[in-house]
Design a protein around this motif. Structure first.
Motif, PDB file in Angstrom:
ATOM      1  N   ALA A 191       0.902  -1.148   0.008  1.00 16.77           N
ATOM      2  CA  ALA A 191       0.100  -0.085   0.081  1.00 16.77           C
ATOM      3  C   ALA A 191       0.779   1.216  -0.107  1.00 16.77           C
ATOM      4  N   LYS A 192       1.726   1.107   0.753  1.00 16.74           N
ATOM      5  CA  LYS A 192       2.764   2.310   0.977  1.00 16.74           C
ATOM      6  C   LYS A 192       3.444   2.716  -0.740  1.00 16.74           C
ATOM      7  N   ALA A 193       3.769   1.557  -1.292  1.00 20.40           N
ATOM      8  CA  ALA A 193       4.219   1.942  -2.916  1.00 20.40           C
ATOM      9  C   ALA A 193       3.096   2.560  -3.851  1.00 20.40           C
ATOM     10  N   ALA A 194       1.949   1.862  -3.716  1.00 21.09           N
ATOM     11  CA  ALA A 194       1.052   2.499  -4.380  1.00 21.09           C
ATOM     12  C   ALA A 194       0.610   3.754  -4.074  1.00 21.09           C
ATOM     13  N   LYS A 195       0.424   4.295  -2.839  1.00 20.71           N
ATOM     14  CA  LYS A 195       0.229   5.464  -2.471  1.00 20.71           C
ATOM     15  C   LYS A 195       1.378   6.481  -3.070  1.00 20.71           C
ATOM     16  N   SER A 196       2.437   6.061  -2.861  1.00 15.72           N
ATOM     17  CA  SER A 196       3.868   6.770  -3.547  1.00 15.72           C
ATOM     18  C   SER A 196       3.554   7.032  -5.012  1.00 15.72           C
ATOM     19  N   PHE A 197       3.182   5.945  -5.487  1.00 16.93           N
ATOM     20  CA  PHE A 197       3.185   6.095  -7.241  1.00 16.93           C
ATOM     21  C   PHE A 197       1.767   7.098  -7.407  1.00 16.93           C
ATOM     22  N   GLN A 202       1.147   9.765  -5.601  1.00 17.88           N
ATOM     23  CA  GLN A 202       1.494  10.933  -5.470  1.00 17.88           C
ATOM     24  C   GLN A 202       2.377  11.366  -6.705  1.00 17.88           C
ATOM     25  N   ARG A 203       3.167  10.812  -7.190  1.00 17.09           N
ATOM     26  CA  ARG A 203       4.138  11.036  -8.657  1.00 17.09           C
ATOM     27  C   ARG A 203       3.159  11.142  -9.687  1.00 17.09           C
ATOM     28  N   TRP A 204       2.032  10.672  -9.641  1.00 13.26           N
ATOM     29  CA  TRP A 204       1.124  10.638 -11.043  1.00 13.26           C
ATOM     30  C   TRP A 204       1.246  12.064 -11.684  1.00 13.26           C
ATOM     31  N   GLY A 205       1.410  11.948 -12.968  1.00 10.90           N
ATOM     32  CA  GLY A 205       1.217  13.357 -13.652  1.00 10.90           C
ATOM     33  C   GLY A 205      -0.065  13.950 -14.055  1.00 10.90           C
ATOM     34  N   GLY A 206      -1.004  13.264 -13.967  1.00 14.79           N
ATOM     35  CA  GLY A 206      -2.225  13.721 -14.518  1.00 14.79           C
ATOM     36  C   GLY A 206      -3.051  13.774 -13.173  1.00 14.79           C
ATOM     37  N   PRO A 207      -4.465  14.046 -13.183  1.00 10.18           N
ATOM     38  CA  PRO A 207      -5.286  14.022 -12.300  1.00 10.18           C
ATOM     39  C   PRO A 207      -5.358  12.557 -11.455  1.00 10.18           C
ATOM     40  N   VAL A 208      -5.345  12.916 -10.220  1.00  6.59           N
ATOM     41  CA  VAL A 208      -5.469  11.468  -9.396  1.00  6.59           C
ATOM     42  C   VAL A 208      -6.365  11.440  -8.101  1.00  6.59           C
ATOM     43  N   GLN A 209      -7.087  10.444  -7.943  1.00  2.85           N
ATOM     44  CA  GLN A 209      -7.864  10.291  -6.793  1.00  2.85           C
ATOM     45  C   GLN A 209      -7.374   9.099  -6.054  1.00  2.85           C
ATOM     46  N   LEU A 210      -7.119   9.151  -5.069  1.00  2.00           N
ATOM     47  CA  LEU A 210      -6.372   8.132  -3.999  1.00  2.00           C
ATOM     48  C   LEU A 210      -7.589   7.752  -2.929  1.00  2.00           C
ATOM     49  N   ALA A 211      -8.183   6.540  -3.090  1.00  4.59           N
ATOM     50  CA  ALA A 211      -9.081   5.854  -2.391  1.00  4.59           C
ATOM     51  C   ALA A 211      -8.612   4.844  -1.365  1.00  4.59           C
ATOM     52  N   VAL A 212      -8.454   5.130  -0.122  1.00  8.84           N
ATOM     53  CA  VAL A 212      -7.700   4.243   0.697  1.00  8.84           C
ATOM     54  C   VAL A 212      -8.983   3.508   1.683  1.00  8.84           C
ATOM     55  N   TYR A 213      -8.778   2.278   1.593  1.00  9.32           N
ATOM     56  CA  TYR A 213      -9.772   1.353   2.315  1.00  9.32           C
ATOM     57  C   TYR A 213      -9.093   0.641   3.276  1.00  9.32           C
ATOM     58  N   PRO A 214      -9.078   1.222   4.486  1.00  7.40           N
ATOM     59  CA  PRO A 214      -8.086   0.478   5.608  1.00  7.40           C
ATOM     60  C   PRO A 214      -8.449  -0.970   6.094  1.00  7.40           C
ATOM     61  N   GLU A 215      -9.809  -1.250   6.304  1.00  4.18           N
ATOM     62  CA  GLU A 215      -9.973  -2.560   6.850  1.00  4.18           C
ATOM     63  C   GLU A 215     -10.038  -3.761   5.756  1.00  4.18           C
ATOM     64  N   LEU A 216     -10.081  -3.227   4.517  1.00  2.32           N
ATOM     65  CA  LEU A 216     -10.133  -4.322   3.392  1.00  2.32           C
ATOM     66  C   LEU A 216      -8.768  -5.000   2.926  1.00  2.32           C
ATOM     67  N   TYR A 217      -9.063  -6.069   2.158  1.00  3.06           N
ATOM     68  CA  TYR A 217      -7.943  -6.673   1.767  1.00  3.06           C
ATOM     69  C   TYR A 217      -7.517  -6.602   0.558  1.00  3.06           C
ATOM     70  N   HIS A 218      -7.026  -7.472  -0.243  1.00  2.00           N
ATOM     71  CA  HIS A 218      -6.566  -7.454  -1.650  1.00  2.00           C
ATOM     72  C   HIS A 218      -7.555  -7.210  -2.518  1.00  2.00           C
ATOM     73  N   GLU A 219      -8.710  -8.072  -2.583  1.00  2.00           N
ATOM     74  CA  GLU A 219      -9.705  -8.053  -3.737  1.00  2.00           C
ATOM     75  C   GLU A 219     -10.929  -7.091  -3.234  1.00  2.00           C
ATOM     76  N   LEU A 220     -10.635  -5.758  -3.299  1.00  2.00           N
ATOM     77  CA  LEU A 220     -11.370  -4.986  -2.915  1.00  2.00           C
ATOM     78  C   LEU A 220     -13.073  -5.224  -3.449  1.00  2.00           C
ATOM     79  N   MET A 221     -12.970  -5.458  -4.624  1.00  2.00           N
ATOM     80  CA  MET A 221     -14.524  -5.643  -5.165  1.00  2.00           C
ATOM     81  C   MET A 221     -14.935  -7.095  -4.893  1.00  2.00           C
ATOM     82  N   ASN A 222     -14.445  -7.724  -4.140  1.00  2.00           N
ATOM     83  CA  ASN A 222     -14.857  -9.206  -3.516  1.00  2.00           C
ATOM     84  C   ASN A 222     -15.021  -8.918  -2.085  1.00  2.00           C
ATOM     85  N   GLU A 223     -14.829  -7.947  -1.499  1.00  2.00           N
ATOM     86  CA  GLU A 223     -15.038  -7.844  -0.058  1.00  2.00           C
ATOM     87  C   GLU A 223     -16.608  -7.947   0.347  1.00  2.00           C
ATOM     88  N   PRO A 224     -16.660  -8.052   1.581  1.00  2.00           N
ATOM     89  CA  PRO A 224     -18.473  -7.596   2.067  1.00  2.00           C
ATOM     90  C   PRO A 224     -18.872  -6.150   1.744  1.00  2.00           C
TER      91      PRO A 224
END
Length: 80
Positions: free
Chosen positions: A32-38, A40-62
């Motif tokens: 997650a730290k590397a993804a957040k860093s990536f 932050q360095r993105w050149g275009g518009p970026v929206q960072l959505a952080v889901y603290p309690e979820l795991y790897h498969e965000l779209m398969n979580e409850p």
């Protein structure tokens, strides 16, 4: 594969397309730290959505309805 990944990361500031980076702080597979860093360095518009309690498969979580709903809202906003 690692060489290509390093290349993509090194060029992050040159990308101009909109990016929604969806990150789980509890992910045991992706850094997650590397993804957040990536994002932050993105050149275009970026929206960072952080889901603290979820795991790897965000779209398969409850909470997938929330995750998918937020993604759809972001995609719709691109057309406004």
């Amino acid at each position: 594969m690692m060489r290509i990944q390093a290349h993509v990361h090194s060029c992050a500031n040159s990308y101009q397309l909109p990016l929604r980076m969806m990150v789980s702080d509890s992910d045991q597979i992706c850094d997650a730290k590397a993804a957040k860093s990536f994002a932050q360095r993105w050149g275009g518009p970026v929206q960072l959505a952080v889901y603290p309690e979820l795991y790897h498969e965000l779209m398969n979580e409850p909470e997938k309805e929330t995750v998918i709903g937020e993604l759809i809202q972001w995609m719709n906003a691109l057309n406004d």
